[in-house]
Design a protein around this motif. Structure first.
Motif, PDB file in Angstrom:
ATOM      1  N   ALA A 159       7.187   7.874  -4.808  1.00  0.00           N
ATOM      2  CA  ALA A 159       6.971   8.671  -5.628  1.00  0.00           C
ATOM      3  C   ALA A 159       7.072  10.281  -5.036  1.00  0.00           C
ATOM      4  CB  ALA A 159       5.279   8.953  -6.293  1.00  0.00           C
ATOM      5  N   PHE A 160       6.890  10.178  -3.681  1.00  0.00           N
ATOM      6  CA  PHE A 160       7.243  11.375  -2.868  1.00  0.00           C
ATOM      7  C   PHE A 160       8.486  11.705  -2.870  1.00  0.00           C
ATOM      8  CE2 PHE A 160       2.631  11.071  -1.313  1.00  0.00           C
ATOM      9  CZ  PHE A 160       2.411  12.537  -1.462  1.00  0.00           C
ATOM     10  N   ARG A 161       9.377  10.665  -2.805  1.00  0.00           N
ATOM     11  CA  ARG A 161      10.741  10.786  -2.445  1.00  0.00           C
ATOM     12  C   ARG A 161      11.518  11.308  -3.906  1.00  0.00           C
ATOM     13  NH1 ARG A 161      13.355   5.081  -1.122  1.00  0.00           N
ATOM     14  NH2 ARG A 161      12.718   4.736  -3.329  1.00  0.00           N
ATOM     15  N   PHE A 221       0.758  -1.175   0.026  1.00  0.00           N
ATOM     16  CA  PHE A 221      -0.122  -0.072  -0.074  1.00  0.00           C
ATOM     17  C   PHE A 221       0.993   1.215   0.048  1.00  0.00           C
ATOM     18  CE2 PHE A 221      -3.590  -2.817   1.761  1.00  0.00           C
ATOM     19  CZ  PHE A 221      -4.421  -2.213   0.720  1.00  0.00           C
ATOM     20  N   LEU A 222       1.887   1.258   0.797  1.00  0.00           N
ATOM     21  CA  LEU A 222       2.675   2.270   1.199  1.00  0.00           C
ATOM     22  C   LEU A 222       3.996   2.758   0.186  1.00  0.00           C
ATOM     23  CD1 LEU A 222       2.572   2.606   4.973  1.00  0.00           C
ATOM     24  CD2 LEU A 222       1.285   3.833   3.442  1.00  0.00           C
ATOM     25  N   PRO A 238       4.707   2.215  -3.038  1.00  0.00           N
ATOM     26  CA  PRO A 238       4.818   2.848  -4.205  1.00  0.00           C
ATOM     27  C   PRO A 238       4.642   4.488  -4.202  1.00  0.00           C
ATOM     28  CG  PRO A 238       3.390   0.865  -4.642  1.00  0.00           C
ATOM     29  CD  PRO A 238       3.815   1.322  -3.071  1.00  0.00           C
ATOM     30  N   THR A 239       3.881   4.710  -3.416  1.00  0.00           N
ATOM     31  CA  THR A 239       3.455   6.465  -3.027  1.00  0.00           C
ATOM     32  C   THR A 239       4.510   7.163  -2.299  1.00  0.00           C
ATOM     33  OG1 THR A 239       0.945   5.928  -2.711  1.00  0.00           O
ATOM     34  CG2 THR A 239       1.913   7.931  -1.893  1.00  0.00           C
ATOM     35  N   ILE A 240       5.119   6.416  -1.321  1.00  0.00           N
ATOM     36  CA  ILE A 240       6.428   6.917  -0.632  1.00  0.00           C
ATOM     37  C   ILE A 240       7.476   7.142  -1.750  1.00  0.00           C
ATOM     38  CG2 ILE A 240       8.172   6.801   1.072  1.00  0.00           C
ATOM     39  CD1 ILE A 240       6.015   5.262   2.733  1.00  0.00           C
TER      40      ILE A 240
END
Length: 260
Positions: free
Chosen positions: A109-111, A102-103, A105-107
């Motif tokens: 992208a933010f990185r 859940f986390l 891929p999104t983290i």
């Protein structure tokens, strides 16, 4: 008679420490030589004397201490916030397959977002207060801790985990007593990277309507053509950054002695 092993170790350690000063001394001598021979114009390369004079002037009126204090405070608060959040997220992603799904891929992208891209959004949401500067530094410190902790926890020896479970350890006890101690070197490496990143983000953070701080002093010196103060600021950033890194090194020795 050959030296005792303890004496030999101390001598080797002293030589190792002294070796770290060789390159800075060489650079200082080269700087003196180039400026004394006027090989580079003074408006591009100020002499060490002029940089020292700039430092004493800023110190005399008290502004240098204020710049250093406010920048150090911002970095330490932002680093602490970012490290705690990075540790929590890294532990979740490193220990849970579903949390990773859940986390991660999104983290990731933010990185990938550049540091300066956060500035307009932080100004809009948080304003130009102290909070926006600390928030930007925290963002910079978060990702190194998250990345190293998540990666290290994924590769903890499964036999250690099974042994802890065999002794009846619950999920939190297993994390605190087995998994986190097993990845202490990786956590410390992540903290060192996060601290370095926090100092890097400081200059970007102090572009947000600052009137104090080393980042402000750097930009203000550029606007006023004070190359001597620019050199002074860069040297101070290097010295303070290395000092804080050395403090993390002491923490690393303690943690490795305690859990290593």
């Amino acid at each position: 008679m050959p030296p005792a092993p303890e004496t030999g170790r101390r001598r080797g350690k002293s030589l190792y420490v002294a070796a770290g000063f060789v390159l800075p001394v060489f650079l200082l001598v080269a700087w003196f030589t180039v400026s004394a021979l006027e090989l580079v114009p003074a408006f591009k390369l100020p002499s060490p004397e002029s940089v020292w004079t700039a430092a004493t002037q800023l110190f005399a009126d008290g502004s240098l201490v204020k710049h250093i204090a406010i920048s150090t405070q911002r970095v330490l608060i932002g680093f602490a916030v970012g490290a705690v959040v990075g540790l929590v997220l890294g532990a979740a992603v490193g220990l849970s397959r579903w949390a990773s799904a859940f986390l991660a891929p999104t983290i990731g992208a933010f990185r990938a977002v550049p540091s300066l891209a956060w500035v307009p959004l932080l100004v809009l949401y948080v304003g130009i207060s102290e909070d926006s500067k600390v928030a930007l530094i925290a963002i910079g410190a978060l990702f190194p801790v998250y990345t190293t902790v998540a990666g290290a926890l994924r590769h903890v020896d499964p036999q250690l985990v099974e042994l802890g479970q065999a002794y009846g350890l619950g999920r939190l006890s297993l994390l605190a007593q087995v998994q986190l101690p097993a990845v202490v070197p990786s956590i410390v490496s992540g903290l060192r990277l996060a601290l370095a990143q926090a100092w890097l983000f400081l200059v970007a953070a102090e572009l947000i309507a600052s009137s104090m701080g080393l980042g402000f002093l750097l930009v203000d010196s550029q606007n006023n053509g004070r190359v001597d103060r620019m050199f002074l600021t860069i040297i101070l950033l290097g010295i303070i950054g290395k000092t804080t890194d050395a403090l993390i090194g002491l923490l690393e020795k303690y943690l490795l002695k305690r859990w290593g």
